[in-house]
Design a protein around this motif. Structure first.
Motif, PDB file in Angstrom:
ATOM      1  N   ALA A   1       0.833  -1.202   0.000  1.00 40.57           N
ATOM      2  CA  ALA A   1       0.000   0.000   0.000  1.00 40.57           C
ATOM      3  C   ALA A   1       0.867   1.252   0.000  1.00 40.57           C
ATOM      4  CB  ALA A   1      -0.930  -0.007   1.212  1.00 40.57           C
ATOM      5  N   ASP A   2       1.987   1.199   0.684  1.00 41.49           N
ATOM      6  CA  ASP A   2       2.921   2.326   0.692  1.00 41.49           C
ATOM      7  C   ASP A   2       3.462   2.568  -0.715  1.00 41.49           C
ATOM      8  OD1 ASP A   2       4.452   4.374   2.027  1.00 41.49           O
ATOM      9  OD2 ASP A   2       6.201   3.088   1.828  1.00 41.49           O
ATOM     10  N   ASN A   3       3.761   1.487  -1.429  1.00 45.03           N
ATOM     11  CA  ASN A   3       4.211   1.607  -2.812  1.00 45.03           C
ATOM     12  C   ASN A   3       3.093   2.171  -3.692  1.00 45.03           C
ATOM     13  OD1 ASN A   3       6.033   0.850  -5.188  1.00 45.03           O
ATOM     14  ND2 ASN A   3       4.223  -0.360  -5.654  1.00 45.03           N
ATOM     15  N   LEU A   4       1.852   1.755  -3.445  1.00 48.77           N
ATOM     16  CA  LEU A   4       0.710   2.294  -4.186  1.00 48.77           C
ATOM     17  C   LEU A   4       0.605   3.803  -3.984  1.00 48.77           C
ATOM     18  CD1 LEU A   4      -1.947   2.123  -5.768  1.00 48.77           C
ATOM     19  CD2 LEU A   4      -3.075   1.429  -3.641  1.00 48.77           C
ATOM     20  N   VAL A   5       0.818   4.259  -2.762  1.00 47.69           N
ATOM     21  CA  VAL A   5       0.784   5.697  -2.482  1.00 47.69           C
ATOM     22  C   VAL A   5       1.860   6.421  -3.282  1.00 47.69           C
ATOM     23  CG1 VAL A   5       1.151   7.454  -0.706  1.00 47.69           C
ATOM     24  CG2 VAL A   5      -0.241   5.438  -0.198  1.00 47.69           C
ATOM     25  N   ASP A   6       3.063   5.848  -3.326  1.00 52.83           N
ATOM     26  CA  ASP A   6       4.156   6.476  -4.081  1.00 52.83           C
ATOM     27  C   ASP A   6       3.806   6.607  -5.560  1.00 52.83           C
ATOM     28  OD1 ASP A   6       5.694   6.733  -1.815  1.00 52.83           O
ATOM     29  OD2 ASP A   6       6.835   4.886  -2.149  1.00 52.83           O
TER      30      ASP A   6
ATOM     31  N   LEU B   1      -2.290  -1.441 -11.741  1.00 52.78           N
ATOM     32  CA  LEU B   1      -1.582  -2.690 -11.456  1.00 52.78           C
ATOM     33  C   LEU B   1      -1.320  -2.826  -9.956  1.00 52.78           C
ATOM     34  CD1 LEU B   1      -0.163  -5.228 -12.509  1.00 52.78           C
ATOM     35  CD2 LEU B   1       1.915  -3.859 -12.816  1.00 52.78           C
ATOM     36  N   ALA B   2      -0.914  -1.740  -9.313  1.00 53.71           N
ATOM     37  CA  ALA B   2      -0.639  -1.776  -7.871  1.00 53.71           C
ATOM     38  C   ALA B   2      -1.904  -2.071  -7.075  1.00 53.71           C
ATOM     39  CB  ALA B   2      -0.021  -0.451  -7.418  1.00 53.71           C
ATOM     40  N   ILE B   3      -3.040  -1.501  -7.486  1.00 47.69           N
ATOM     41  CA  ILE B   3      -4.311  -1.769  -6.806  1.00 47.69           C
ATOM     42  C   ILE B   3      -4.696  -3.235  -6.941  1.00 47.69           C
ATOM     43  CG2 ILE B   3      -6.795  -1.324  -6.864  1.00 47.69           C
ATOM     44  CD1 ILE B   3      -6.175   1.559  -7.601  1.00 47.69           C
ATOM     45  N   GLU B   4      -4.593  -3.757  -8.160  1.00 54.38           N
ATOM     46  CA  GLU B   4      -4.989  -5.146  -8.406  1.00 54.38           C
ATOM     47  C   GLU B   4      -4.092  -6.113  -7.626  1.00 54.38           C
ATOM     48  OE1 GLU B   4      -7.805  -5.939 -10.323  1.00 54.38           O
ATOM     49  OE2 GLU B   4      -7.981  -3.774 -10.058  1.00 54.38           O
ATOM     50  N   GLU B   5      -2.793  -5.874  -7.632  1.00 50.03           N
ATOM     51  CA  GLU B   5      -1.862  -6.755  -6.917  1.00 50.03           C
ATOM     52  C   GLU B   5      -2.109  -6.711  -5.415  1.00 50.03           C
ATOM     53  OE1 GLU B   5       1.988  -5.455  -8.135  1.00 50.03           O
ATOM     54  OE2 GLU B   5       2.049  -6.786  -9.888  1.00 50.03           O
ATOM     55  N   LEU B   6      -2.380  -5.528  -4.887  1.00 48.60           N
ATOM     56  CA  LEU B   6      -2.606  -5.396  -3.446  1.00 48.60           C
ATOM     57  C   LEU B   6      -3.848  -6.161  -3.011  1.00 48.60           C
ATOM     58  CD1 LEU B   6      -2.114  -4.245  -0.651  1.00 48.60           C
ATOM     59  CD2 LEU B   6      -3.213  -2.112  -1.391  1.00 48.60           C
ATOM     60  N   TYR B   7      -4.943  -5.989  -3.725  1.00 48.20           N
ATOM     61  CA  TYR B   7      -6.177  -6.658  -3.311  1.00 48.20           C
ATOM     62  C   TYR B   7      -6.141  -8.154  -3.596  1.00 48.20           C
ATOM     63  CZ  TYR B   7      -8.554  -2.469  -1.849  1.00 48.20           C
ATOM     64  OH  TYR B   7      -8.918  -1.337  -1.153  1.00 48.20           O
ATOM     65  N   LEU B   8      -5.372  -8.560  -4.584  1.00 45.45           N
ATOM     66  CA  LEU B   8      -5.177  -9.994  -4.786  1.00 45.45           C
ATOM     67  C   LEU B   8      -4.419 -10.588  -3.603  1.00 45.45           C
ATOM     68  CD1 LEU B   8      -5.375 -12.518  -6.564  1.00 45.45           C
ATOM     69  CD2 LEU B   8      -3.233 -11.813  -7.666  1.00 45.45           C
ATOM     70  N   TYR B   9      -3.420  -9.867  -3.132  1.00 51.27           N
ATOM     71  CA  TYR B   9      -2.654 -10.330  -1.972  1.00 51.27           C
ATOM     72  C   TYR B   9      -3.518 -10.332  -0.711  1.00 51.27           C
ATOM     73  CZ  TYR B   9       1.268 -10.864   1.234  1.00 51.27           C
ATOM     74  OH  TYR B   9       2.124 -11.331   2.210  1.00 51.27           O
ATOM     75  N   LEU B  10      -4.442  -9.369  -0.616  1.00 51.06           N
ATOM     76  CA  LEU B  10      -5.278  -9.247   0.583  1.00 51.06           C
ATOM     77  C   LEU B  10      -6.476 -10.199   0.580  1.00 51.06           C
ATOM     78  CD1 LEU B  10      -5.444  -5.372   1.130  1.00 51.06           C
ATOM     79  CD2 LEU B  10      -4.470  -7.048   2.703  1.00 51.06           C
TER      80      LEU B  10
ATOM     81  N   THR C   1     -12.812  -0.487  -0.763  1.00 57.54           N
ATOM     82  CA  THR C   1     -12.801  -1.771  -1.453  1.00 57.54           C
ATOM     83  C   THR C   1     -12.078  -1.626  -2.789  1.00 57.54           C
ATOM     84  OG1 THR C   1     -14.884  -1.387  -2.643  1.00 57.54           O
ATOM     85  CG2 THR C   1     -15.029  -2.327  -0.420  1.00 57.54           C
ATOM     86  N   GLN C   2     -11.805  -2.753  -3.410  1.00 57.37           N
ATOM     87  CA  GLN C   2     -11.154  -2.745  -4.711  1.00 57.37           C
ATOM     88  C   GLN C   2     -12.003  -1.996  -5.744  1.00 57.37           C
ATOM     89  OE1 GLN C   2     -10.428  -6.672  -6.255  1.00 57.37           O
ATOM     90  NE2 GLN C   2      -8.868  -5.980  -7.670  1.00 57.37           N
ATOM     91  N   ILE C   3     -13.307  -2.152  -5.653  1.00 55.34           N
ATOM     92  CA  ILE C   3     -14.218  -1.467  -6.580  1.00 55.34           C
ATOM     93  C   ILE C   3     -14.091   0.041  -6.436  1.00 55.34           C
ATOM     94  CG2 ILE C   3     -16.608  -1.110  -7.241  1.00 55.34           C
ATOM     95  CD1 ILE C   3     -15.472  -3.827  -8.013  1.00 55.34           C
TER      96      ILE C   3
END
Length: 300
Positions: free
Chosen positions: A99-104, A150-159, A180-182
């Motif tokens: 999530a920190d990477n997503l913010v960056d 891509l960062a959003i999709e990877e994060l929620y897949l991991y979560l 949520t992812q949506i």
């Protein structure tokens, strides 16, 4: 001589920037007549410069992406915190880093769209140079928006596994917070839609990029808050808990916390004071009694 002076004054009137007195319509100050004339022909809305937003403030001060306040500690009962921390603690910390990477990545997108808008050209040469510069910037925005997705999709897949194991009330909290992812996809879609029409409405992009970044910051802060809740065992009854092979580092407890009988003194040796009658475990080896600087508490 008179003719020359008239020509010079006329040329200056065409090319000098407008002074921008009080009441000047938006987008006219700072541009020459030719630039404003070009904008009128192409229906380009001259920007005064993008408004300055602070995504961090937006994430915490009730902006569009901030959502309502939710007491997350009330969504995770005390008895469920240690099991969840034991099973999903490492996953949660990894998700925080993602999530920190997503913010960056989102901040980079925000900074790109917030950079000063390219002014309309004052001549044919500038026209083609500006057109190329806009094309390069559009490609940069497109690439960065793809990175955010891509960062959003990877994060929620991991979560996904984490969401399956948390209480239903905590899952509902993500819905209530708009995290949520949506929701993430919707914020990004709004930005992409605006970027398609940004040629005529460039002022929308910084705002939407700010909202998207604020959403990413709020998600990161929420994941961190959940980790804080899972490590908060103050007043918990853990007498029946199996602490063997459990990572206790970082757990916070109080004099009201009840540990298994054979773990009481060991917990003391692993802990340091963190507040009045409150402690934090700083290791798992049970040999830190001197560093803990805490007297043994009565068993409860």
């Amino acid at each position: 001589m008179i003719s020359t002076n008239v020509e010079h004054r006329y040329l200056a009137a065409l090319t000098r920037p407008a002074s921008g007195p009080a009441g000047t319509p938006r987008g006219r100050a700072g541009y020459s007549f030719l630039q404003r004339y070009w904008a009128s022909l192409t229906r380009y809305r001259l920007p005064e410069g993008p408004a300055v937003f602070d995504p961090a403030d937006a994430a915490t001060n009730g902006d569009d992406a901030a959502g309502p306040a939710v007491d997350l500690s009330s969504r995770i009962p005390l008895r469920q915190r240690l099991p969840l921390h034991s099973v999903r603690g490492d996953d949660l910390r990894e998700a925080e880093e993602m999530a920190d990477n997503l913010v960056d990545v989102a901040r980079q997108l925000y900074e790109t769209t917030s950079s000063r808008a390219l002014p309309p050209p004052s001549g044919w040469r500038e026209y083609f140079e500006t057109r190329e510069a806009r094309r390069v910037r559009a490609l940069q925005v497109s690439d960065q928006a793809s990175e955010v997705l891509l960062a959003i999709e990877e994060l929620y897949l991991y979560l996904s596994g984490f969401f399956e194991s948390i209480p239903a009330s905590l899952q509902t909290a993500f819905e209530e917070l708009g995290l949520t992812q949506i929701h993430g996809r919707d914020h990004l879609a709004a930005f992409v839609d605006a970027s398609i029409s940004s040629y005529t409405s460039p002022e929308k992009l910084p705002r939407l990029a700010s909202v998207l970044t604020a959403w990413c910051i709020r998600l990161h802060l929420t994941l961190h808050e959940i980790e804080e809740v899972l490590t908060d065992l103050r007043g918990a009854d853990l007498r029946e808990a199996n602490l063997q092979d459990v990572d206790l580092d970082g757990l916070r407890w109080s004099v009201e916390t009840q540990w298994p009988p054979d773990w009481h003194e060991r917990i003391i040796r692993m802990s340091v004071p963190s507040g009045p009658e409150e402690f934090k475990i700083v290791g798992n080896n049970g040999n830190d009694h001197e560093r803990a600087d805490a007297t043994l508490l009565p068993r409860r």
